[in-house]
Design a protein around this motif. Structure first.
Motif, PDB file in Angstrom:
ATOM      1  N   LEU A   1       1.720   3.032  12.015  1.00  0.00           N
ATOM      2  CA  LEU A   1       2.101   1.968  11.209  1.00  0.00           C
ATOM      3  C   LEU A   1       0.992   1.620  10.390  1.00  0.00           C
ATOM      4  O   LEU A   1       0.700   1.948   9.317  1.00  0.00           O
ATOM      5  CB  LEU A   1       3.295   1.309  10.922  1.00  0.00           C
ATOM      6  CG  LEU A   1       5.030   1.720  11.189  1.00  0.00           C
ATOM      7  CD1 LEU A   1       5.401   0.869  11.927  1.00  0.00           C
ATOM      8  CD2 LEU A   1       4.629   2.754  10.410  1.00  0.00           C
TER       9      LEU A   1
ATOM     10  N   MET B   1      14.926   4.919   3.647  1.00  0.00           N
ATOM     11  CA  MET B   1      14.114   4.903   4.968  1.00  0.00           C
ATOM     12  C   MET B   1      13.983   4.086   6.138  1.00  0.00           C
ATOM     13  O   MET B   1      13.417   3.337   5.876  1.00  0.00           O
ATOM     14  CB  MET B   1      12.899   5.497   4.190  1.00  0.00           C
ATOM     15  CG  MET B   1      11.916   5.309   4.990  1.00  0.00           C
ATOM     16  SD  MET B   1      10.653   5.960   4.338  1.00  0.00           S
ATOM     17  CE  MET B   1       9.713   4.253   3.942  1.00  0.00           C
ATOM     18  N   LEU B   2      14.206   4.756   7.192  1.00  0.00           N
ATOM     19  CA  LEU B   2      14.014   3.845   8.519  1.00  0.00           C
ATOM     20  C   LEU B   2      12.642   3.476   9.326  1.00  0.00           C
ATOM     21  O   LEU B   2      12.920   5.285   9.746  1.00  0.00           O
ATOM     22  CB  LEU B   2      15.206   4.481   9.577  1.00  0.00           C
ATOM     23  CG  LEU B   2      16.316   2.885   9.513  1.00  0.00           C
ATOM     24  CD1 LEU B   2      17.147   3.349   8.641  1.00  0.00           C
ATOM     25  CD2 LEU B   2      17.155   2.866  10.879  1.00  0.00           C
ATOM     26  N   VAL B   3      12.235   3.355   8.875  1.00  0.00           N
ATOM     27  CA  VAL B   3      10.283   3.727   9.736  1.00  0.00           C
ATOM     28  C   VAL B   3       9.900   3.568  11.280  1.00  0.00           C
ATOM     29  O   VAL B   3      11.140   2.243  11.592  1.00  0.00           O
ATOM     30  CB  VAL B   3       9.247   2.887   9.275  1.00  0.00           C
ATOM     31  CG1 VAL B   3       8.361   3.632   9.551  1.00  0.00           C
ATOM     32  CG2 VAL B   3       9.523   4.069   7.888  1.00  0.00           C
ATOM     33  N   THR B   4       9.981   4.032  11.830  1.00  0.00           N
ATOM     34  CA  THR B   4       9.787   3.773  14.077  1.00  0.00           C
ATOM     35  C   THR B   4       8.608   4.275  13.609  1.00  0.00           C
ATOM     36  O   THR B   4       8.174   5.160  13.220  1.00  0.00           O
ATOM     37  CB  THR B   4      10.754   4.099  14.551  1.00  0.00           C
ATOM     38  OG1 THR B   4      10.331   5.712  14.231  1.00  0.00           O
ATOM     39  CG2 THR B   4      11.981   3.473  14.418  1.00  0.00           C
ATOM     40  N   GLU B   5       7.663   3.235  15.014  1.00  0.00           N
ATOM     41  CA  GLU B   5       6.305   3.893  15.424  1.00  0.00           C
ATOM     42  C   GLU B   5       6.679   4.383  16.449  1.00  0.00           C
ATOM     43  O   GLU B   5       7.315   3.835  17.138  1.00  0.00           O
ATOM     44  CB  GLU B   5       5.826   2.788  15.895  1.00  0.00           C
ATOM     45  CG  GLU B   5       3.869   2.853  15.164  1.00  0.00           C
ATOM     46  CD  GLU B   5       3.314   1.378  15.541  1.00  0.00           C
ATOM     47  OE1 GLU B   5       3.927   0.572  16.013  1.00  0.00           O
ATOM     48  OE2 GLU B   5       2.670   1.188  14.377  1.00  0.00           O
TER      49      GLU B   5
ATOM     50  N   GLU C   1       7.645  -4.662  12.446  1.00  0.00           N
ATOM     51  CA  GLU C   1       8.944  -3.369  13.705  1.00  0.00           C
ATOM     52  C   GLU C   1       8.782  -3.496  15.125  1.00  0.00           C
ATOM     53  O   GLU C   1      10.081  -3.195  16.037  1.00  0.00           O
ATOM     54  CB  GLU C   1       8.278  -1.889  13.272  1.00  0.00           C
ATOM     55  CG  GLU C   1       8.243  -0.921  14.306  1.00  0.00           C
ATOM     56  CD  GLU C   1       9.890  -0.087  14.412  1.00  0.00           C
ATOM     57  OE1 GLU C   1      10.633  -0.895  14.025  1.00  0.00           O
ATOM     58  OE2 GLU C   1       9.972   0.717  15.341  1.00  0.00           O
TER      59      GLU C   1
ATOM     60  N   MET D   1      14.549  -0.547  10.234  1.00  0.00           N
ATOM     61  CA  MET D   1      13.315  -1.760   9.339  1.00  0.00           C
ATOM     62  C   MET D   1      13.892  -0.411   8.419  1.00  0.00           C
ATOM     63  O   MET D   1      13.066   0.829   8.688  1.00  0.00           O
ATOM     64  CB  MET D   1      12.434  -1.558  10.376  1.00  0.00           C
ATOM     65  CG  MET D   1      11.526  -2.279   8.431  1.00  0.00           C
ATOM     66  SD  MET D   1       9.546  -2.454  10.038  1.00  0.00           S
ATOM     67  CE  MET D   1       8.936  -0.622   9.785  1.00  0.00           C
TER      68      MET D   1
END
Lengths: 358, 358
Positions: A89, A112-116, B102, B112
């Motif tokens: 990210l 918008m769900l953000v994951t790493e 996150e 998130m």
DNA sequence: AGCCTATATGTAAACGATTGCACCGCTGTT
DNA sequence: AACAGCGGTGCAATCGTTTACATATAGGCT
């Protein structure tokens, strides 16, 4: 502001003091219609009478109603959200793509769900499949290195789950992807260097196994071939996309007894690392060696020297992949084999020049 | 893999071919217990018998069950997600903070949702309050410029909504915040320049009205005062945090007849722009002018010259604000007035040096 | 034996929206 | 006059969980 909310008027939760939020029932009561009409007035305005619509809209205004997404999602079997899986990210390259995704998702009512994907070791994949079960309607995958085996085990037939991969893509992923013309970009880079008069052109690659690494290397070779220059294998240095890799490569370059006069770097960051380390050792760019990058991140135009590079439309990459994903979610199924490729352009700045005469 | 799913066994939606996903009912049937027991076995393992737990776990395994978050959220009146409002997603400074958020949210079972406050004009605020109604349990606000009036109108009493602001914060926001010691950082910068022997020290500010601009400027003045140097108002140039602003400031610097020998920049990006433009004009850093930045973004160590700067713990900033937000959501209410301030450190690299002797 | 408690489970009512179906009144056609 | 068609509306079922409450069973105590 008037709060109208008859349901349970005396409930005061002393701890949280949360103010009761109005439901569709409240709106219906105030508007003097049924909940069905309220729902329709909001979702399909043209299907209710002028009068009802007015009343509902006014009631919404007065109550301050806003739809409860959880309830809607449950009923509609839809999350109204998309997941984004990014390898890193904090990398400015990805964040720009993410910004592009948000530009499309947001206005279309999608969260918008953000994951790493590096997260928690095994990481995003438990995330991903978990999300798939109710939190998101599909994914944009920005990580080409991803472990597909895991996903396959979870999601019976991957091709059913709306997934669009952007930028990097796993070769065996049976999903649409949007990429840029990496091979062509590399060729342009080589050609530019050759046009300046360079004949000893080197390349620092990306990480082993990455699809971008492969295609750019391929383009590098193709470029040399097409202009009749031999490919010197010892001019190809293994690397990574990050700053540190450029630095390492600089150390190798320094120790070579026959040095390339120009280097094509697999990413801008890598180019920065390379130039930075070289400068520290007293070499000058482009006088001692020309350097060209790939990506054109924002800072590139302000580097010292300003970096010549291959520019990718990162924002558009994000926007396009989001559009494709939304289309798939809405059932407008593209053929599985849809793989648009965006063009890249050469941006000439100050880090490349004619080689020093022998 | 075995799919067990008796409900509506013959439904085949020919269009989507979506595979039916198992519900808690299916698990209950397979395990031979009630849905209540399944739910409890998963959420409070210690409250069911050893035997039931085993059966449920096995049934979950066989069916491939995963909880439907929409249903859970509806029932629990909780979104299990937090919203992040950032002014500019593609800015590497923010993306690092987001990565930190996150890192905390993910492992705690929170999604998130990221939005950009510049979005769609009026933007994030309709987003925000809309989200507040069911999509997220709280917000981390990274934008200090945000229009609070709008939010206030929507959300009756803002202090009830779990909000934590990070990094920048609106001064009148009655919410916890986590920031860094901007004033102290600026002082350290000034002191460093003075220690090198500079007496003519200038400053390029951030955008007008921003809290970071104010506090850093304040620290700049305080720093000069504390070492007995006069504040030259004409050495304070108005700017912004971005690259372009640094470039503009460089043009102004060039036209000054009495130039500062050292500049304290309000951000690293600004410093890059400044140095870049100066180099293009034939000036050298740090020989002609020393430059110090603020932030310590990743590329700073690899700039040419490597940038001396004030380092902020960006990841920790994100992590801490996420932790505070989660605490508030879980009812462990900090006092409203909680405003931890993280320390910053001076990182000396190559862009600062003693002034050229007259 | 009887009673009380504790533990483990099941039953069923929420949560708040959407939507298939039925119904109502009106218009226009035969 | 009868009827089909249609726009507009309401009723009530439904989505898949969690959880308050009721119930059952076992065990300990007097």
């Amino acid at each position: 502001m008037v709060i109208i909310c008859a349901r349970n008027p005396f409930s005061i939760r002393t701890v949280t003091m949360k103010t009761e939020v109005p439901t569709i029932q409240d709106v219906a009561r105030v508007a003097g219609v049924s909940t069905a009409t309220v729902s329709r007035a909001l979702s399909y305005p043209e299907r209710v009478s002028e009068k009802a619509r007015r009343q509902v809209l006014e009631a919404v205004e007065r109550t301050g109603y806003v739809v409860n997404e959880a309830a809607r999602n449950l009923r509609q079997q839809r999350a109204n959200a998309i997941g984004v899986i990014a390898p890193d990210l904090s990398n400015p390259f990805f964040s720009s793509i993410i910004a592009g995704i948000e530009q499309i998702a947001g206005p279309n009512g999608f969260g918008m769900l953000v994951t790493e994907s590096s997260m928690t070791g095994q990481g995003a994949f438990d995330h991903a499949s978990l999300l798939a079960a109710a939190r998101v309607d599909g994914f944009v995958v920005l990580d080409g290195q991803i472990d597909l085996g895991r996903l396959r085990n979870r999601v019976t037939s991957l091709s059913q789950v709306p997934v669009v991969s952007a930028c990097e893509y796993p070769e065996d992923l049976p999903a649409p992807s949007v990429t840029v013309d990496n091979t062509g970009g590399a060729e342009k880079a080589v050609r530019h260097l050759a046009d300046l008069g360079h004949t000893k052109i080197g390349h620092i690659t990306g990480p082993r196994g990455n699809i971008l690494t492969t295609t750019r290397l391929q383009g590098f070779r193709a470029g040399l071939n097409s202009i009749g220059l031999p490919v010197r294998e010892d001019f190809i240095l293994p690397g990574d996309f990050n700053l540190e890799a450029g630095k390492l490569a600089a150390e190798i370059w320094r120790t070579m007894d026959d040095r390339p006069t120009a280097m094509f770097c697999a990413s801008d960051q890598q180019a920065f690392g390379f130039i930075s380390q070289l400068s520290r050792q007293g070499f000058r760019v482009p006088e001692d060696v020309s350097v060209i990058g790939f990506d054109d991140i924002e800072v590139s135009g302000f580097f010292v020297p300003a970096l010549t590079t291959i520019s990718q439309p990162r924002l558009e990459l994000g926007r396009m992949s989001a559009r494709m994903l939304l289309d798939r979610i809405n059932g407008e199924s593209h053929r599985e084999g849809l793989h648009p490729q965006l063009d890249v352009t050469l941006v000439v700045r100050d880090s490349t020049a004619a080689p020093r005469p022998e």
